[in-house]
Scaffold this active site. Structure first.
Site, PDB file in Angstrom:
ATOM      1  N   ASP A 144       0.978  -1.305  -0.067  1.00  0.00           N
ATOM      2  CA  ASP A 144      -0.162   0.186  -0.019  1.00  0.00           C
ATOM      3  C   ASP A 144       0.815   1.269  -0.057  1.00  0.00           C
ATOM      4  OD1 ASP A 144      -2.328   1.658   0.731  1.00  0.00           O
ATOM      5  OD2 ASP A 144      -3.311   0.078   1.244  1.00  0.00           O
ATOM      6  N   ASP A 156      -6.216   3.350  -6.964  1.00  0.00           N
ATOM      7  CA  ASP A 156      -7.197   3.554  -5.816  1.00  0.00           C
ATOM      8  C   ASP A 156      -7.489   5.288  -5.993  1.00  0.00           C
ATOM      9  OD1 ASP A 156      -8.289   3.210  -3.503  1.00  0.00           O
ATOM     10  OD2 ASP A 156      -6.738   3.268  -2.072  1.00  0.00           O
ATOM     11  N   GLU A 201     -12.011   8.054  -7.554  1.00  0.00           N
ATOM     12  CA  GLU A 201     -13.471   8.508  -7.950  1.00  0.00           C
ATOM     13  C   GLU A 201     -13.717   9.774  -8.566  1.00  0.00           C
ATOM     14  OE1 GLU A 201     -12.036   7.136  -5.200  1.00  0.00           O
ATOM     15  OE2 GLU A 201     -13.122   5.052  -5.501  1.00  0.00           O
ATOM     16  N   ARG A 245     -10.411   0.881  -8.094  1.00  0.00           N
ATOM     17  CA  ARG A 245     -11.457   1.132  -7.010  1.00  0.00           C
ATOM     18  C   ARG A 245     -12.611   1.420  -7.705  1.00  0.00           C
ATOM     19  NH1 ARG A 245     -10.556   3.968  -1.470  1.00  0.00           N
ATOM     20  NH2 ARG A 245     -10.873   5.781  -2.684  1.00  0.00           N
ATOM     21  N   ASP A 266     -13.351  -0.542   0.936  1.00  0.00           N
ATOM     22  CA  ASP A 266     -12.714  -0.651   2.291  1.00  0.00           C
ATOM     23  C   ASP A 266     -13.869  -1.200   3.257  1.00  0.00           C
ATOM     24  OD1 ASP A 266     -10.838   0.460   0.959  1.00  0.00           O
ATOM     25  OD2 ASP A 266     -11.011   2.445   1.621  1.00  0.00           O
ATOM     26  N   HIS A 277      -6.354  -8.267   2.501  1.00  0.00           N
ATOM     27  CA  HIS A 277      -5.750  -7.033   2.716  1.00  0.00           C
ATOM     28  C   HIS A 277      -6.383  -6.448   3.883  1.00  0.00           C
ATOM     29  CE1 HIS A 277      -4.473  -2.879   1.998  1.00  0.00           C
ATOM     30  NE2 HIS A 277      -5.563  -2.444   1.495  1.00  0.00           N
TER      31      HIS A 277
END
Ligand SMILES: *[C@@H]1O[C@H](CO)[C@@H](O)[C@H](O)[C@H]1NC(C)=O
Ligand SMILES: *[C@@H]1O[C@H](CO)[C@@H](O)[C@H](O)[C@H]1NC(C)=O
Ligand SMILES: *[C@@H]1O[C@H](CO)[C@@H](O)[C@H](O)[C@H]1NC(C)=O
Ligand SMILES: *[C@@H]1O[C@H](CO)[C@@H](O)[C@H](O)[C@H]1NC(C)=O
Ligand SMILES: *[C@@H]1O[C@H](CO)[C@@H](O)[C@H](O)[C@H]1NC(C)=O
Ligand SMILES: *[C@@H]1O[C@H](CO)[C@@H](O)[C@H](O)[C@H]1NC(C)=O
Ligand SMILES: *[C@@H]1O[C@H](CO)[C@@H](O)[C@H](O)[C@H]1NC(C)=O
Ligand SMILES: *[C@@H]1O[C@H](CO)[C@@H](O)[C@H](O)[C@H]1NC(C)=O
Ligand SMILES: *[C@@H]1O[C@H](CO)[C@@H](O)[C@H](O)[C@H]1NC(C)=O
Ligand SMILES: CC(=O)N[C@H]1CO[C@H](CO)[C@@H](O)[C@@H]1O
Length: 714
Positions: free
Chosen positions: A173, A286, A289, A369, A385, A443
């Site tokens: 990450d 990630d 959005e 994502r 998440d 994860h």
């Protein structure tokens, strides 16, 4: 599709259209969390990509304005509204649906199936078929936020290898970067990363890390190339002629506009520079959005018809600017208002193209994502998440089924849950389920939510010996079944068929199957019925009216087919997950190793499950596992298997790959052989066999799958 039930409203920034629904059986409309079957009692689904902890009734990371409906006669159809503006769909008991969008046009596609899987094949013909994942990408992946150093990461990978638990890919990450900045390596703690990646490669493993789209804009000129070059190429999103600045991980962040073709070139140059140092095998994208921690920008948003539309669909927090950019920001050829929910898709496309150029002729592996229709052409998705909770584990099943319908079959949830601490029982059960996610990754988060307490390790080796044994077994089972899974991905790549699918896709006339979302199938043949409840050691599993066999023992499920399907109570001790194979199918498998590379050196098996008519068939797709466009370049082999009451034969449909890996068939198991045979031959030569519980096991075979064979018994 009858629009006569309400008025069409077509105004600036407000379009509304209603239509009747064929039945109350409606699925899709993502990304939302909830049961797989929607409730038509005035439920509202809003569409606007958003980073938020998944909960019911919220618009989440991805946008998929597509639904599939089962009509009363068992026929299926699908409806897709190709529109990227903020939208909502309201389901009503009549049953009917009302669509409201605040921009764009009404561009509807209707897919007539008539089978559910055909609907998805037709849908993906429009939006694009699935990319073919590399074979290693179907292995087990391990990640956490908070390894802190290369040694912290290496320690876990070593621990996994020593425990002989299958693992193909190690991830990092954002810990590896300096102040979370893209394309920087925190030399103090991750300086050794290139060497660690070499070690992984030497162990036939792979490496993936995270990349966020936001670019730090607060470094001195000449010190941070991603910003300097991006500025020179002028590729960031603007507002009033200036780069829109927000806060993400860095205090001042700007946002590449992936719709601009120059941005793809910039992105390629950044990634290829980085690749000179860090030999990743795939990327995890990630925060696309896109996320901006606040409202719109560092200085908010102007008063405008875009930022304050007359009507805002029922999105979380009720304002477009929440946790993202101003809707009035300018992107290439349009306002952010129109293309916000395409951010993830456009980043996936640019990333796919960059990696295809960098890892010459090898397949890109991307997990994103945020997704939108067509994302499946470029990569996969994880379900965000989630919390380490039993309920979240259950919700992952509707999640993976939905994304298979959205043409993104490479999907899974974070095994053991992301947020907060997991516990051994949950984690053990979640690995049993997660071993059957098309994308299988454990994860974990850094901190417990709203606390400074570090999350406890949740990789399999963090738990007891018994848990490790159980997890190793179930992951080895996944690896055993990879030839089948890979063949399903091939079918998805070529024809758009789903990889993981709900029971009703195969049994659309079965009313009970229409409601099942605690079990699922791989393809048409393998039924997976996991434990989803704390403390449970039995599972009530539904079996449609067909013949089914226990995958491990080959014992036929009693009483089926009969009058109708049946709910059965299955004993499921802590170390077991229920797998059943459907009569009529042949599944290719391969003796597993702890990496896919190792597995690929081993002998193949065939599991033959005869149906009541004493027939079965199946296929195997084989290629080298990583060549880009292996299918398109015809560098593959395709074998078809057929069985009846006395034989199993193969037919070579295509022989474009002979590769160095094993293509040897070592064992064939036939479930449902009614009488004990006295003689078995393979290609005319006497073969060794055993017979028990109506299972004929033919062992020590010496056959090549790349040549036609005939196995006969009498
Ligand atoms: C629909 O929802 C309303 C309000 O929540 C409730 O009163 C009603 O019973 C529901 N109807 C059905 C058919 O579930
Ligand atoms: C970001 O802003 C915070 C609060 O103003 C400050 O403490 C911190 O030093 C800044 N970080 C960087 C990297 O400039
Ligand atoms: C964003 O705006 C909303 C509505 O004005 C407000 O309630 C919220 O506190 C703001 N959020 C931030 C992070 O400023
Ligand atoms: C996560 O853990 C924290 C600290 O233990 C707790 O307060 C919180 O309720 C947990 N959140 C959830 C959703 O379980
Ligand atoms: C974390 O804390 C914030 C602020 O107190 C609260 O709004 C939020 O619900 C908490 N989140 C969780 C998951 O507990
Ligand atoms: C794709 O569909 C066609 C038409 O139904 C069929 O002939 C072909 O075998 C399918 N290919 C694969 C790989 O499933
Ligand atoms: C169940 O399957 C059996 C055997 O194929 C068939 O005779 C019977 O009609 C089926 N029942 C239903 C409800 O379709
Ligand atoms: C089974 O298949 C073999 C090979 O195709 C064929 O020779 C044989 O007649 C079949 N047997 C039955 C019972 O259908
Ligand atoms: C397996 O078959 C190959 C060729 O078909 C032959 O050369 C080899 O000797 C056989 N091995 C055994 C153990 O029978
Ligand atoms: C495991 C889990 O809870 N998965 C859910 C996580 O959130 C996504 C987004 O809502 C859902 O689709 C998953 O079902």
């Amino acid at each position: 599709f009858n629009c006569g039930i309400g008025p069409l409203i077509f105004a600036d920034q407000f379009i509304q259209l209603s239509s009747s629904l064929a039945s109350k059986y409606i699925y899709g409309l993502g990304e939302h969390r909830g049961s797989f079957l929607h409730d038509v009692n005035w439920s509202r689904y809003a569409f606007w990509s958003r980073d938020v902890f998944p909960a019911e009734n919220l618009n989440l990371y991805s946008v998929h304005p597509f639904y599939l409906s089962i009509e009363d006669d068992g026929n299926a159809h699908g409806v897709f509204l190709l529109n990227s503006n903020t939208m909502e769909a309201i389901l009503q008991p009549s049953p009917s649906i009302t669509w409201r969008t605040i921009g764009g046009i009404l561009d509807f596609y209707v897919f007539l199936g008539p089978s559910p899987d055909q609907v998805i094949q037709q849908y993906t013909e429009v939006i694009g078929r699935t990319f073919m994942p590399p074979y290693w990408g179907l292995g087990f992946h391990l990640c956490r936020w908070g390894y802190e150093t290369v040694d912290g990461t290496r320690k876990i990978t070593d621990r996994m290898r020593n425990a002989k638990i299958p693992q193909d890919v190690q991830w990092n990450d954002i810990d590896y970067a300096i102040d979370y900045k893209d394309f920087t390596l925190n030399e103090k703690v991750f300086g050794d990363l290139p060497k660690f990646i070499d070690e992984l490669h030497n162990n036939d493993q792979h490496y993936i890390h995270i990349v966020d789209p936001g670019i730090a804009a607060d470094s001195a000129p000449g010190t941070y190339e991603p910003f300097d070059l991006g500025k020179k190429m002028d590729i960031f999103i603007k507002l009033d002629g200036k780069y829109i600045e927000g806060k993400v991980w860095t205090n001042v962040t700007v946002f590449p506009d992936f719709i601009n073709p120059r941005t793809s070139e910039w992105w390629y140059r950044m990634i290829s520079e980085w690749y000179k140092k860090v030999h990743f095998d795939g990327l995890w994208i990630d925060m696309n959005e896109p996320v901006q921690f606040g409202n719109g920008s560092l200085i908010g948003c102007p008063q405008s018809k875009y930022d304050n539309p007359p009507y805002t669909p029922g999105i979380f927090e009720g304002i477009l600017k929440a946790f993202t950019l101003c809707a009035s920001a300018d992107q290439y050829k349009s306002k952010h208002y129109d293309v916000h929910s395409l951010y993830g898709l456009t980043e996936m496309k640019a990333t796919f193209e960059a990696i295809a150029r960098i890892r010459l002729e090898k397949r890109p592996f991307i997990i994103s994502r945020s997704t939108y229709p067509s994302s499946g052409k470029y990569g996969g998705h994880w379900l965000g998440d989630n919390f380490s909770k039993w309920k979240d584990m259950w919700y992952s099943i509707p999640g993976i089924l939905n994304f298979n319908m959205f043409g993104i079959p490479l999907v899974g949830a974070d095994i053991c849950g992301f947020n907060n601490n997991s516990n051994e029982a949950l984690c053990q059960r979640w690995h049993q389920l997660g071993a059957f996610y098309p994308f299988s990754r454990n994860h974990n988060s850094l901190h417990v939510v709203n606390s400074t307490e570090k999350c406890k390790d949740q990789d399999p080796t963090a738990f007891s010996e018994a848990m490790q044994i159980s997890t190793r077994d179930v992951l080895l089972k996944r690896y055993y079944l990879l030839p089948y899974l890979y063949t399903l991905f091939h079918k998805s790549h070529v024809n758009g068929t789903t990889v993981a699918r709900p029971l009703f896709f195969e049994f659309p006339h079965d009313d009970y199957a229409l409601t099942v979302d605690t079990q699922f199938l791989w393809g048409e043949a393998l039924l997976i019925s996991p434990v989803l409840q704390e403390g449970a050691v039995t599972v009530t599993a539904y079996f449609p009216n067909h013949s089914w066999y226990d995958f491990d023992t080959g014992v036929r499920v009693p009483g089926l087919p009969g009058e109708t399907g049946k709910n059965l109570n299955l004993k499921t001790p802590m170390d077991k997950i229920n797998l059943h194979i459907r009569g009529g199918n042949i599944i290719p498998a391969q003796e597993p190793g702890i990496t896919t590379k190792e597995s690929r050196q081993n002998k193949f098996h065939l599991i033959v499950a005869l149906c009541t008519k004493n027939e079965a068939d199946g296929e195997l797709y084989l290629d080298d596992g990583d060549t880009l466009d292996a299918y398109e370049q015809e560098l593959y082999a395709y074998v078809r298997f057929q069985a009846n009451a006395t034989s199993v034969i193969s037919q070579i449909v295509k022989l474009g790959f002979t590769g160095s890996d094993s293509a040897d068939l070592g064992l064939v198991k036939v479930f449902g052989v009614v009488q004990q045979p006295s003689y078995v031959s393979a290609n005319g030569v006497k073969a060794q066999f055993s017979y028990k519980n109506k299972v004929l096991t033919i062992e020590k075979l010496n056959l090549s799958l790349l040549k036609p064979f005939t196995i006969v018994w009498k």
